[in-house]
Design an enzyme around this catalytic site. Structure first.
Site, PDB file in Angstrom:
ATOM      1  N   ARG A  53     -21.582  23.327   1.823  1.00 17.86           N
ATOM      2  CA  ARG A  53     -22.350  23.153   0.764  1.00 17.86           C
ATOM      3  C   ARG A  53     -23.662  22.574   1.070  1.00 17.86           C
ATOM      4  NH1 ARG A  53     -17.491  23.316  -0.454  1.00 17.86           N
ATOM      5  NH2 ARG A  53     -17.108  22.248   1.540  1.00 17.86           N
ATOM      6  N   THR A  54     -23.882  21.608   1.596  1.00 19.67           N
ATOM      7  CA  THR A  54     -25.102  20.643   1.645  1.00 19.67           C
ATOM      8  C   THR A  54     -26.127  21.630   2.413  1.00 19.67           C
ATOM      9  OG1 THR A  54     -23.873  18.666   1.576  1.00 19.67           O
ATOM     10  CG2 THR A  54     -26.265  18.401   2.220  1.00 19.67           C
ATOM     11  N   LYS A  82     -28.598  17.536  25.924  1.00 20.50           N
ATOM     12  CA  LYS A  82     -29.143  17.382  27.279  1.00 20.50           C
ATOM     13  C   LYS A  82     -29.579  15.819  27.263  1.00 20.50           C
ATOM     14  CE  LYS A  82     -31.510  21.569  26.991  1.00 20.50           C
ATOM     15  NZ  LYS A  82     -32.939  22.200  26.817  1.00 20.50           N
ATOM     16  N   ARG A 103     -28.246  15.680   8.599  1.00 22.96           N
ATOM     17  CA  ARG A 103     -26.819  15.047   8.520  1.00 22.96           C
ATOM     18  C   ARG A 103     -26.320  14.473   9.685  1.00 22.96           C
ATOM     19  NH1 ARG A 103     -21.644  17.479   5.418  1.00 22.96           N
ATOM     20  NH2 ARG A 103     -22.722  16.817   3.603  1.00 22.96           N
ATOM     21  N   HIS A 131     -25.265   9.585   0.369  1.00 18.70           N
ATOM     22  CA  HIS A 131     -25.472  11.354   0.265  1.00 18.70           C
ATOM     23  C   HIS A 131     -26.166  11.359  -0.928  1.00 18.70           C
ATOM     24  CE1 HIS A 131     -24.849  15.113   0.481  1.00 18.70           C
ATOM     25  NE2 HIS A 131     -23.363  15.754   0.790  1.00 18.70           N
TER      26      HIS A 131
HETATM   27  N1   CP Z   1     -20.242  18.003  -0.772  1.00 18.12           N
HETATM   28  C1   CP Z   1     -20.699  18.196   0.591  1.00 18.12           C
HETATM   29  O1   CP Z   1     -21.391  17.425   1.134  1.00 18.12           O
HETATM   30  O2   CP Z   1     -20.141  19.187   1.240  1.00 18.12           O
HETATM   31  P1   CP Z   1     -20.284  19.722   2.669  1.00 18.12           P
HETATM   32  O3   CP Z   1     -19.758  18.583   3.360  1.00 18.12           O
HETATM   33  O4   CP Z   1     -19.921  21.040   2.665  1.00 18.12           O
HETATM   34  O5   CP Z   1     -21.643  19.591   2.756  1.00 18.12           O
END
Ligand code: CP
Length: 305
Positions: A53-54, A82, A103, A131
């Site tokens: 999603r993110t 590397k 991320r 998040h």
């Molecule tokens: N909600 C969320 O962070 O989903 P993903 O891990 O799929 O990005």
């Protein structure tokens, strides 16, 4: 309100007024007010951890707004493989784009990236820590459904120990007049740091191990996945696996109006039969990620003043 070049690392970097402004702009974006908002802008999406999603909603957000994206879904395809450091990676990519979304499995990685980046950095999840863009879309969805956040009874249910979405969300909800119900098996309770923050902010919160006593009070039940990847000991994970679940029977212990939210991905903590329940809004919630991320990118790149 000036957001240009603002890093979005923790929800605590954003004031309540700024959150409300982001929600207002997100609603305008959803209504179609800003076509080609991000024309000629390039976004870098650097994902050192899996995501559906993110990452994809950020990439869709920039594409739908007339911009482009670069990046990787797995650091194995980058020069990190590397031995290049995170700082050198960011120092390089900052010259290729107008904003960076990162991320990373390590807490604090997004903050480190922001220290060396010349363009705004958005944290898309760092370990069990934060998040913030998930929280913004959660708040947007709540506000869209209820027309308010103040006055709601909100239950956070599941792995409150390792779930970064509930850590960020609890901090954001501390800006509002809500009652929070922290519902989890004892071993997965909300860390004391976050409870301390709620206490200091004057938010009434109540801890429970099951939904039984309080389900009927809830306006929102926010469910989280058991964060398998954060458990140091696989046996500990096995012990907790299946320790909480939302099934069709669970719906009987909720109020008729209780909305069920989940940041997703879901594993087995909500049975798919619940998806057809009209108050199960988790896929709608995920869809709102597009508009909130379009708005946020517009703000931090200066495309929206
Ligand atoms: N909600 C969320 O962070 O989903 P993903 O891990 O799929 O990005």
């Amino acid at each position: 309100m000036n957001f240009k070049n603002k890093n979005i690392i923790s929800i605590r970097d954003i004031s309540k007024e700024q959150i409300e402004y982001i929600m207002k702009i997100s609603a305008q974006v959803k209504a179609g007010t800003y076509p080609d908002l991000l024309k000629n802008k390039v976004l870098a999406t650097l994902f050192f951890e899996p995501s559906t999603r993110t990452r994809l909603s950020f990439e869709a957000a920039i594409s739908l707004s007339g911009g482009n994206y670069i990046g990787f879904a797995d650091a194995i395809n980058s020069s990190v493989k590397k031995g290049e450091t995170l700082k050198d990676t960011i120092k390089t990519i900052t010259g290729y784009c107008h904003a960076i979304v990162i991320r990373h499995p390590y807490e604090g990685a997004a903050r480190v990236a922001a220290e060396v980046s010349k363009v705004p950095v958005i944290n898309a999840g760092d370990g069990s820590n934060q998040h913030p863009t998930q929280t913004l879309l959660d708040l947007f969805t709540i506000n869209e459904k209820f027309g308010k956040i103040d006055g709601l009874n909100i239950g956070l249910f599941g792995d409150l120990k390792y779930g970064r979405t509930v850590h960020s969300l609890s901090m954001a909800l501390a800006y509002y007049n809500v009652n929070l119900y922290l519902i989890s098996p004892e071993l997965l309770q909300m860390p004391s740091y976050y409870k301390q923050h709620l206490k200091q902010s004057g938010v009434p919160f109540f801890e429970h191990e099951t939904l039984n006593e309080i389900g009927k009070k809830l306006d929102i039940l926010y469910v989280t996945r058991l964060q398998r990847e954060r458990f140091g000991d696989p046996l500990e994970y096995e012990k907790m696996s299946g320790s909480y679940r939302v099934t069709e029977d669970t719906l009987l212990s909720l109020a008729n109006h209780t909305k069920i939210m989940h940041p997703l991905p879901r594993v087995d903590e909500i049975t798919p039969a619940v998806d057809t329940y009209e108050n199960a809004i988790y896929f709608e919630q995920a869809h709102n990620g597009i508009f909130v991320r379009q708005a946020l990118l517009g703000l931090v790149t200066g495309a929206i003043k």
